[in-house]
Design a protein around this motif. Structure first.
Motif, PDB file in Angstrom:
ATOM      1  N   VAL A   1      36.613  36.703  66.792  1.00 62.04           N
ATOM      2  CA  VAL A   1      35.940  36.927  65.862  1.00 62.04           C
ATOM      3  C   VAL A   1      37.081  36.529  64.573  1.00 62.04           C
ATOM      4  CG1 VAL A   1      36.695  39.190  64.109  1.00 62.04           C
ATOM      5  CG2 VAL A   1      35.702  39.168  66.472  1.00 62.04           C
TER       6      VAL A   1
ATOM      7  N   PHE B   1      37.288  38.074  55.868  1.00 57.81           N
ATOM      8  CA  PHE B   1      36.079  37.314  55.843  1.00 57.81           C
ATOM      9  C   PHE B   1      34.817  37.062  55.629  1.00 57.81           C
ATOM     10  CE2 PHE B   1      34.990  41.657  55.960  1.00 57.81           C
ATOM     11  CZ  PHE B   1      33.780  42.509  55.286  1.00 57.81           C
TER      12      PHE B   1
ATOM     13  N   ASP C   1      44.704  42.221  60.489  1.00 61.62           N
ATOM     14  CA  ASP C   1      42.844  42.398  60.746  1.00 61.62           C
ATOM     15  C   ASP C   1      42.379  43.196  60.728  1.00 61.62           C
ATOM     16  OD1 ASP C   1      40.444  41.685  59.964  1.00 61.62           O
ATOM     17  OD2 ASP C   1      41.046  39.317  59.943  1.00 61.62           O
TER      18      ASP C   1
ATOM     19  N   LEU D   1      38.538  45.830  62.278  1.00 62.38           N
ATOM     20  CA  LEU D   1      37.177  45.658  62.027  1.00 62.38           C
ATOM     21  C   LEU D   1      36.794  46.265  61.156  1.00 62.38           C
ATOM     22  CD1 LEU D   1      35.630  44.906  65.932  1.00 62.38           C
ATOM     23  CD2 LEU D   1      36.150  43.449  63.769  1.00 62.38           C
TER      24      LEU D   1
ATOM     25  N   LYS E   1      36.234  46.743  58.002  1.00 60.61           N
ATOM     26  CA  LYS E   1      35.433  46.487  56.714  1.00 60.61           C
ATOM     27  C   LYS E   1      34.659  45.494  57.382  1.00 60.61           C
ATOM     28  CE  LYS E   1      38.091  48.401  53.563  1.00 60.61           C
ATOM     29  NZ  LYS E   1      38.448  48.459  54.480  1.00 60.61           N
ATOM     30  N   ARG E   2      34.854  45.108  58.696  1.00 61.10           N
ATOM     31  CA  ARG E   2      33.149  43.633  58.902  1.00 61.10           C
ATOM     32  C   ARG E   2      32.485  44.977  59.536  1.00 61.10           C
ATOM     33  NH1 ARG E   2      38.109  40.526  60.497  1.00 61.10           N
ATOM     34  NH2 ARG E   2      37.498  38.240  60.155  1.00 61.10           N
TER      35      ARG E   2
ATOM     36  N   VAL F   1      29.055  40.935  65.189  1.00 61.20           N
ATOM     37  CA  VAL F   1      30.217  40.960  64.549  1.00 61.20           C
ATOM     38  C   VAL F   1      29.696  40.448  63.790  1.00 61.20           C
ATOM     39  CG1 VAL F   1      33.067  40.238  64.217  1.00 61.20           C
ATOM     40  CG2 VAL F   1      32.007  41.541  65.385  1.00 61.20           C
TER      41      VAL F   1
ATOM     42  N   GLY G   1      28.342  40.729  59.434  1.00 60.45           N
ATOM     43  CA  GLY G   1      29.655  40.238  58.670  1.00 60.45           C
ATOM     44  C   GLY G   1      28.860  39.257  57.599  1.00 60.45           C
TER      45      GLY G   1
ATOM     46  N   LYS H   1      27.087  41.892  54.822  1.00 53.95           N
ATOM     47  CA  LYS H   1      28.060  42.109  53.515  1.00 53.95           C
ATOM     48  C   LYS H   1      28.152  41.184  52.759  1.00 53.95           C
ATOM     49  CE  LYS H   1      29.679  45.680  56.582  1.00 53.95           C
ATOM     50  NZ  LYS H   1      30.823  46.510  57.396  1.00 53.95           N
ATOM     51  N   ARG H   2      28.472  39.517  53.298  1.00 51.18           N
ATOM     52  CA  ARG H   2      28.551  38.572  52.252  1.00 51.18           C
ATOM     53  C   ARG H   2      27.774  38.910  51.508  1.00 51.18           C
ATOM     54  NH1 ARG H   2      31.812  35.990  56.891  1.00 51.18           N
ATOM     55  NH2 ARG H   2      29.421  35.476  57.394  1.00 51.18           N
TER      56      ARG H   2
END
Length: 454
Positions: free
Chosen positions: A140, A266, A287, A289, A291-292, A340, A344, A347-348
């Protein structure tokens, strides 16, 4: 008791009992005077008394608005909780991608087996997790040009706990922690709880200035520094490789440790290798998870410098900040099966769609953001001020975060951002549905151009 104080008491009672809510606009003073059958000069004193008590905020040409309740110590944590003050919450900032629950359910289905569940819940998880969990975390956390040593990976319950553990391990009570002049508000709350003094460090277009950091340490000294080199919250700044190397040089020369927060990194696919790649012996990378993936079942990560693993593990244990066994088991499976990475990527794409809405509605204003950021920093047009604009937006059903929530008090080391916080707001883009965000940004743009007739 003076008449104006008695009237102010009655208004204060209406605010306390909910008849007047945060964001409600009081009538102009001359109208208030007429309704109360008092002199204009008395109405002016009533409004002044309410402002002195911190119950209202107002400016000439804008109006007088009921403020939110005065925050208790550590109120920066409100950014991590639902506000409940407005139907459209642009303070809370947890992204949810389409289909992510279905993707995450694959791992949870396997965890529902009695034998697997018993293994995950029969004993507390260690700060170092398991070999499988560390290997999954490496997958990750790895970036182009950097991969953490699995033996230096530790686990917290979430990212906020990872930050708290790092601060408690590196900064003694009464010590000084350098931070960007505008910083993640939770760090302010953590510092207050741990008895740590914050020292604001100047910023430029690449984030924290190395010369300002060095100057602050010479004047201090500092015990450590907290920094967000990728997608800085709230300014969305990302430091280049050269800037990161310069910061690493300051850390080595000064003997400082840095806490590098990569929670939002990320989202930036082309970000340089982290600061931890330039000075692995001086940097604690944190870091999570939340938000991821999702905040409800999350894990925080720390990558400790060589020789400091046990110290940081001890901080996690003493603060009761270690990860839960079930959450760690789920996180391990989500990393191993590609969930993950898949969420991710979604979400980008989602962040880019929301960024397009910012350009559409707020493009005419002074906005600091980045194409993949889930927030933007809005330097409001004159004569708006942050408190007044936030109150007016709340009146229209939209919750925002005023710029001063991110500002660190004290003399900033070196030139940099922070002084304009009173005229800015952070707009969180992640939480509402796209169509709701579209409408909210449209209404905020209209509000910004509005001159209230009082």
């Amino acid at each position: 008791m003076d008449e104006y104080r008695r009237i102010a008491d009655r208004v204060a009672e209406r605010i306390a009992d909910g008849w007047l809510r945060p964001g409600d606009r009081l009538p102009p003073q001359r109208v208030f005077a007429r309704r109360q059958r008092i002199a204009n000069s008395t109405a002016i004193r009533v409004y002044g008394e309410l402002a002195r008590r911190g119950l209202v905020v107002g400016e000439v040409g804008r109006g007088t608005f009921v403020r939110a309740a005065p925050p208790p110590p550590g109120a920066a944590l409100a950014l991590a909780e639902a506000t409940g003050r407005a139907p459209v919450d642009l303070q809370l900032n947890y992204p949810v991608a389409d289909g992510q629950s279905e993707l995450m359910a694959r791992a949870l289905t396997a965890l529902a087996r009695p034998d697997v569940l018993a293994e995950a819940t029969s004993r507390p998880a260690a700060a170092a997790g398991t070999p499988e969990a560390r290997a999954a975390a490496v997958r990750v956390l790895a970036r182009a040009g950097w991969e953490p040593d699995p033996d230096r990976v530790l686990f917290a319950g979430n990212g906020r706990q990872a930050i708290a553990a790092a601060v408690s391990a590196l900064v003694p009570p009464g010590g000084a922690l350098g931070v960007e002049a505008l910083t993640y508000p939770l760090v302010k709350a953590v510092a207050e709880r741990l008895g740590v003094r914050l020292v604001p460090i100047g910023l430029d277009e690449e984030g924290m200035r190395p010369d300002a950091l060095a100057a602050a340490h010479r004047a201090g000294p500092l015990s450590a520094v907290y920094v967000q080199p990728t997608l800085h919250n709230p300014l969305s700044l990302t430091a280049g490789s050269g800037r990161r190397a310069e910061l690493a040089g300051v850390l080595r020369e000064s003997g400082l440790f840095a806490i590098e927060d990569t929670t939002w990194a990320f989202l930036e696919p082309d970000a340089p290798a982290p600061l931890a790649a330039h000075a692995p012996e001086r940097v604690v990378l944190v870091d999570s998870l939340s938000k991821r993936l999702a905040p409800g079942l999350t894990v925080g990560h720390l990558v400790a410098p060589e020789g400091r693993v046990e110290e940081l593990a001890g901080a996690l244990r003493s603060g009761a900040w270690t990860a839960g066994g079930l959450a760690l088991a789920a996180a391990t499976r989500w990393a191993a099966d590609g969930t993950v990475a898949e969420v991710g990527a979604a979400k980008r794409a989602d962040a880019a769609a929301r960024h397009a809405l910012v350009r559409r509605h707020l493009g005419a204003y002074e906005i600091r953001t980045a194409p993949h950021a889930y927030y933007c920093w809005w330097e409001l047009p004159e004569p708006w001020r942050a408190e007044t604009f936030v109150a007016a937006a709340a009146e229209r059903g939209i919750a925002l975060t005023p710029g001063p929530d991110f500002a660190v008090s004290g003399r900033t080391a070196g030139p940099g951002a922070g002084s304009g916080a009173a005229d800015a707001v952070r707009v969180g883009l992640a939480s509402p549905a796209l169509e709701v965000l579209d409408d909210a940004l449209r209404r905020l743009a209209a509000l910004a151009s509005e001159i209230l007739d009082i």
